[in-house]
Structures are given as C-alpha cells and as structure tokens.
Design a protein around this motif. Structure first.
Motif, PDB file in Angstrom:
ATOM      1  N   ASP A 106       0.807  -1.218   0.000  1.00  0.00           N
ATOM      2  CA  ASP A 106       0.000   0.000   0.000  1.00  0.00           C
ATOM      3  C   ASP A 106       0.842   1.271   0.000  1.00  0.00           C
ATOM      4  OD1 ASP A 106       1.024  -0.097   2.543  1.00  0.00           O
ATOM      5  OD2 ASP A 106      -0.910   0.053   3.579  1.00  0.00           O
ATOM      6  N   ASP A 107       2.155   1.137   0.002  1.00  0.00           N
ATOM      7  CA  ASP A 107       3.049   2.297   0.036  1.00  0.00           C
ATOM      8  C   ASP A 107       3.079   2.961  -1.333  1.00  0.00           C
ATOM      9  OD1 ASP A 107       4.991   4.178   0.406  1.00  0.00           O
ATOM     10  OD2 ASP A 107       6.610   2.776   0.874  1.00  0.00           O
ATOM     11  N   ILE A 108       2.541   4.155  -1.436  1.00  0.00           N
ATOM     12  CA  ILE A 108       2.501   4.857  -2.722  1.00  0.00           C
ATOM     13  C   ILE A 108       3.488   6.027  -2.745  1.00  0.00           C
ATOM     14  CG2 ILE A 108       0.149   4.169  -3.250  1.00  0.00           C
ATOM     15  CD1 ILE A 108      -0.775   6.900  -2.263  1.00  0.00           C
ATOM     16  N   THR A 109       4.454   5.981  -1.849  1.00  0.00           N
ATOM     17  CA  THR A 109       5.480   7.014  -1.799  1.00  0.00           C
ATOM     18  C   THR A 109       6.184   7.139  -3.145  1.00  0.00           C
ATOM     19  OG1 THR A 109       5.861   6.525   0.536  1.00  0.00           O
ATOM     20  CG2 THR A 109       7.568   7.787  -0.618  1.00  0.00           C
ATOM     21  N   GLY A 110       6.358   8.361  -3.612  1.00  0.00           N
ATOM     22  CA  GLY A 110       7.089   8.606  -4.849  1.00  0.00           C
ATOM     23  C   GLY A 110       6.246   8.606  -6.105  1.00  0.00           C
ATOM     24  N   LEU A 111       4.973   8.220  -6.005  1.00  0.00           N
ATOM     25  CA  LEU A 111       4.117   8.256  -7.189  1.00  0.00           C
ATOM     26  C   LEU A 111       3.786   9.703  -7.535  1.00  0.00           C
ATOM     27  CD1 LEU A 111       1.548   5.356  -6.628  1.00  0.00           C
ATOM     28  CD2 LEU A 111       3.750   5.313  -7.812  1.00  0.00           C
ATOM     29  N   SER A 112       3.712   9.978  -8.834  1.00  0.00           N
ATOM     30  CA  SER A 112       3.399  11.325  -9.300  1.00  0.00           C
ATOM     31  C   SER A 112       1.894  11.576  -9.229  1.00  0.00           C
ATOM     32  CB  SER A 112       3.882  11.501 -10.740  1.00  0.00           C
ATOM     33  OG  SER A 112       3.137  10.658 -11.618  1.00  0.00           O
ATOM     34  N   SER A 113       1.489  12.814  -9.424  1.00  0.00           N
ATOM     35  CA  SER A 113       0.062  13.139  -9.403  1.00  0.00           C
ATOM     36  C   SER A 113      -0.670  12.438 -10.535  1.00  0.00           C
ATOM     37  CB  SER A 113      -0.143  14.653  -9.488  1.00  0.00           C
ATOM     38  OG  SER A 113       0.452  15.187 -10.659  1.00  0.00           O
ATOM     39  N   SER A 114      -0.009  12.272 -11.680  1.00  0.00           N
ATOM     40  CA  SER A 114      -0.654  11.564 -12.789  1.00  0.00           C
ATOM     41  C   SER A 114      -0.826  10.089 -12.458  1.00  0.00           C
ATOM     42  CB  SER A 114       0.155  11.731 -14.077  1.00  0.00           C
ATOM     43  OG  SER A 114       1.459  11.195 -13.945  1.00  0.00           O
ATOM     44  N   GLU A 115       0.120   9.514 -11.719  1.00  0.00           N
ATOM     45  CA  GLU A 115      -0.017   8.116 -11.300  1.00  0.00           C
ATOM     46  C   GLU A 115      -1.093   7.966 -10.229  1.00  0.00           C
ATOM     47  OE1 GLU A 115       4.431   6.272 -12.046  1.00  0.00           O
ATOM     48  OE2 GLU A 115       4.155   7.654 -10.367  1.00  0.00           O
ATOM     49  N   ILE A 116      -1.219   8.961  -9.366  1.00  0.00           N
ATOM     50  CA  ILE A 116      -2.293   8.937  -8.379  1.00  0.00           C
ATOM     51  C   ILE A 116      -3.644   8.979  -9.083  1.00  0.00           C
ATOM     52  CG2 ILE A 116      -3.391  10.221  -6.501  1.00  0.00           C
ATOM     53  CD1 ILE A 116      -0.916   8.734  -5.615  1.00  0.00           C
ATOM     54  N   LEU A 117      -3.710   9.667 -10.222  1.00  0.00           N
ATOM     55  CA  LEU A 117      -4.965   9.700 -10.978  1.00  0.00           C
ATOM     56  C   LEU A 117      -5.324   8.319 -11.520  1.00  0.00           C
ATOM     57  CD1 LEU A 117      -5.027  13.027 -13.021  1.00  0.00           C
ATOM     58  CD2 LEU A 117      -6.345  12.389 -11.009  1.00  0.00           C
ATOM     59  N   ILE A 118      -4.323   7.493 -11.790  1.00  0.00           N
ATOM     60  CA  ILE A 118      -4.602   6.115 -12.194  1.00  0.00           C
ATOM     61  C   ILE A 118      -5.318   5.395 -11.058  1.00  0.00           C
ATOM     62  CG2 ILE A 118      -3.562   3.893 -12.820  1.00  0.00           C
ATOM     63  CD1 ILE A 118      -1.329   5.434 -14.199  1.00  0.00           C
ATOM     64  N   LEU A 119      -4.866   5.624  -9.836  1.00  0.00           N
ATOM     65  CA  LEU A 119      -5.553   5.040  -8.673  1.00  0.00           C
ATOM     66  C   LEU A 119      -6.979   5.589  -8.570  1.00  0.00           C
ATOM     67  CD1 LEU A 119      -2.805   5.017  -5.894  1.00  0.00           C
ATOM     68  CD2 LEU A 119      -3.629   3.109  -7.276  1.00  0.00           C
ATOM     69  N   HIS A 120      -7.134   6.857  -8.886  1.00  0.00           N
ATOM     70  CA  HIS A 120      -8.476   7.455  -8.888  1.00  0.00           C
ATOM     71  C   HIS A 120      -9.382   6.716  -9.859  1.00  0.00           C
ATOM     72  CE1 HIS A 120     -11.312  10.212 -10.971  1.00  0.00           C
ATOM     73  NE2 HIS A 120     -11.669  10.481  -9.741  1.00  0.00           N
ATOM     74  N   VAL A 158      -4.621  14.247  -6.078  1.00  0.00           N
ATOM     75  CA  VAL A 158      -5.701  14.049  -7.049  1.00  0.00           C
ATOM     76  C   VAL A 158      -6.132  15.389  -7.621  1.00  0.00           C
ATOM     77  CG1 VAL A 158      -8.124  13.384  -7.312  1.00  0.00           C
ATOM     78  CG2 VAL A 158      -6.549  11.886  -6.095  1.00  0.00           C
ATOM     79  N   THR A 159      -6.320  16.357  -6.739  1.00  0.00           N
ATOM     80  CA  THR A 159      -6.700  17.696  -7.198  1.00  0.00           C
ATOM     81  C   THR A 159      -5.639  18.280  -8.118  1.00  0.00           C
ATOM     82  OG1 THR A 159      -7.944  18.081  -5.161  1.00  0.00           O
ATOM     83  CG2 THR A 159      -7.304  20.015  -6.439  1.00  0.00           C
ATOM     84  N   GLU A 160      -4.376  18.112  -7.750  1.00  0.00           N
ATOM     85  CA  GLU A 160      -3.272  18.605  -8.571  1.00  0.00           C
ATOM     86  C   GLU A 160      -3.276  17.937  -9.943  1.00  0.00           C
ATOM     87  OE1 GLU A 160       1.566  18.067  -8.573  1.00  0.00           O
ATOM     88  OE2 GLU A 160       0.573  18.454  -6.653  1.00  0.00           O
ATOM     89  N   GLY A 161      -3.482  16.634  -9.963  1.00  0.00           N
ATOM     90  CA  GLY A 161      -3.518  15.913 -11.232  1.00  0.00           C
ATOM     91  C   GLY A 161      -4.690  16.325 -12.095  1.00  0.00           C
ATOM     92  N   MET A 162      -5.848  16.553 -11.466  1.00  0.00           N
ATOM     93  CA  MET A 162      -7.017  17.006 -12.203  1.00  0.00           C
ATOM     94  C   MET A 162      -6.762  18.368 -12.838  1.00  0.00           C
ATOM     95  SD  MET A 162      -9.591  14.856 -12.104  1.00  0.00           S
ATOM     96  CE  MET A 162     -10.277  13.486 -11.175  1.00  0.00           C
ATOM     97  N   GLU A 163      -6.139  19.263 -12.073  1.00  0.00           N
ATOM     98  CA  GLU A 163      -5.846  20.596 -12.596  1.00  0.00           C
ATOM     99  C   GLU A 163      -4.871  20.516 -13.765  1.00  0.00           C
ATOM    100  OE1 GLU A 163      -4.451  22.621  -9.163  1.00  0.00           O
ATOM    101  OE2 GLU A 163      -6.465  23.088  -8.401  1.00  0.00           O
ATOM    102  N   ALA A 164      -3.890  19.619 -13.676  1.00  0.00           N
ATOM    103  CA  ALA A 164      -2.949  19.443 -14.786  1.00  0.00           C
ATOM    104  C   ALA A 164      -3.662  18.910 -16.024  1.00  0.00           C
ATOM    105  CB  ALA A 164      -1.819  18.499 -14.371  1.00  0.00           C
ATOM    106  N   ASN A 165      -4.613  18.004 -15.814  1.00  0.00           N
ATOM    107  CA  ASN A 165      -5.395  17.494 -16.941  1.00  0.00           C
ATOM    108  C   ASN A 165      -6.236  18.590 -17.577  1.00  0.00           C
ATOM    109  OD1 ASN A 165      -4.468  14.908 -16.948  1.00  0.00           O
ATOM    110  ND2 ASN A 165      -6.254  13.989 -15.963  1.00  0.00           N
TER     111      ASN A 165
END
Length: 266
Positions: A106-120, A158-165
């Motif tokens: 469950d350690d998601i350390t180091g994932l980028s905002s775009s990768e977090i959006l994949i989890l979303h 997630v918010t950061e990734g959404m804004e980038a999208n």
C-alpha cells in the motif's frame, strides 16, 4: 469530439470527479463523525478474505477502502491472475504492475500526481462495480476510521492531477495536434482539418512546430490564423492573426505559411 463550449463541459466533469474522489476518500461526515455501522478491518483480519476454501469471503482494499469482489471471483480467487490483490491493500501495484510480494503493497510514496490519478480511475471502477464494505486501519485510515494525513495528501495530489489534466485539455483545444502520415514512397505529410487531433472545431488552422519546455522534439499542432490571440479574446485592437505569433511556434521550412498541409518528400 468537442467544440469549445464542450471543453467547458469536460472541465466541469473533471472538477466533479475530483469532488467525488474527495467524498469517497475523506468521507466528510460532519461533527458527528463516522457512521456507527462502519466496519473497520486490521490487516491480519483482511488477510483471511482471499476467497479460498473456508475463507469468510473475497475482499481487497484500495487506498484503504475495502471492497467485496466476490462477483469477480474468476479474477481474484486463488490461482487467478489478480489473486495477489485479494486480502490486502496493494494500491501501489495498481500503478506499477509489479505483482511480486515486494510490489503488492500500500506504500505509494514517490508516485506522481498523474499516477495517483490512475488510482483514482481504479477507485471509480471499484465503486461502480463492487460493494464497499469498510475501511482498512493503517496507512490511510486511523483506528477511529478517520483519514490519516497520508490520505489527505493523496486527495491533494488528485486535485493537482485534475488541474494538470484541465490545463492539457485547454492547450489541446487551443493547439490541436495535426493529422500526419508517412510512407516510404512519398515521405511524410502533416495537415489540419476541423477534426484533427480529435478536437471538433469551427476553424481549420495551419501546421506549425510547437516547442514545449522540457520536450526534446517539437510536435505538429494546428494554429488558428484569424481573430485575436487565445489569451487576448477581449482585445479589440488585435492583429487578426489568431495564434500565429505565439513564441513557441515555428513554421515548417519549405511550406507556405498559410498552407493547411505540408509535405516532406524523401
């Protein structure tokens, strides 16, 4: 494919998706706190839910949210392709594709905002297709069922990734990608149309090289040739050249500046 008014719809849906994500993850219950019927799992308890003989069920967790995936048993039961996800929170593997024991964590350390959006996106999938049954105490939820600081950080990413999208969508509608083709006999050709780049619009544009900071090579975009620049829509004293004077653009050598297609024979 969308016109400019459609872009507003897309961005509104993106914002709505971010808001839904916040509700799912953070569960804003108000001052009364979480509902009394909320089920909380500890990792050792969730590990019993692997779908094997005698196991009480078939569950998995994503970002600390636990789902009953019994209806998808053929995907998650022992011996199935995704069996490693059962009975645990393997959030990181949803992004990395590392299905080893070291990767199913469950350690998601180091994932980028775009990768977090994949989890979303995966979270949306499980919310839609499976039954939410509780929360996993640990990295993302505390013993009282409330979010941890790490989950709060996920929500911010997630918010950061959404804004980038959103910014990428705006840029794509401003400078849609060109159509392109290549053959060994004729060489390459780029051209613009009212639907090039998957962007439906009421103008065609002309091909230009677009240079972006950090990109190794330019890419072909279609550029509007009339009206005010996109960032000066309310300026009545514009030069009526559309976005042709954008400093990140460059004409194709050997191609007429206002041609809608450029060919480059071998």
């Amino acid at each position: 494919m969308l016109r400019l008014c459609g872009l507003g719809v897309v961005l509104s849906l993106v914002a709505a998706a971010a808001a839904v994500m916040t509700v799912w993850l953070m569960d804003w219950w108000g001052p009364e706190g979480p509902p009394s019927g909320l089920r909380l799992f500890v990792p050792e308890e969730l590990a019993r839910y692997r779908g094997g003989p005698g196991d009480p069920g078939l569950y998995l967790a994503l970002l600390g949210r636990v789902y009953d995936v019994s209806s998808g048993r053929r995907h998650y039961e022992p011996g199935a392709h995704y069996s490693g996800f059962a009975g645990r929170d393997a959030s990181r593997a949803f992004v990395t594709g590392d299905y080893s024991e070291a990767g199913l964590v469950d350690d998601i350390t180091g994932l980028s905002s775009s990768e977090i959006l994949i989890l979303h996106n995966w979270l949306s999938f499980y919310e839609k297709n499976y039954v939410f049954v509780g929360r996993l105490v640990g990295r993302f939820y505390r013993e009282d069922g409330l979010p941890t600081s790490e989950l709060t950080q996920v929500e911010a990413m997630v918010t950061e990734g959404m804004e980038a999208n959103e910014e990428r969508q705006r840029e794509k509608h401003k400078f849609p990608p060109c159509n392109a083709e290549w053959s060994s006999a004729k060489g390459s050709r780029v051209w613009c149309s009212q639907k090039s780049g998957g962007v439906n619009r009421d103008w065609i544009g002309v091909p230009r090289k677009m240079y972006k900071p950090g990109a190794k090579e330019p890419h072909c975009v279609c550029v509007r040739t009339t009206g005010p620049p996109s960032d000066q829509q309310d300026n009545p004293r514009h030069s009526n050249r559309g976005d042709l004077d954008n400093p990140n653009l460059e004409e194709y050598t050997g191609c007429s500046p206002l041609a809608m297609a450029c060919s480059f024979p071998l």
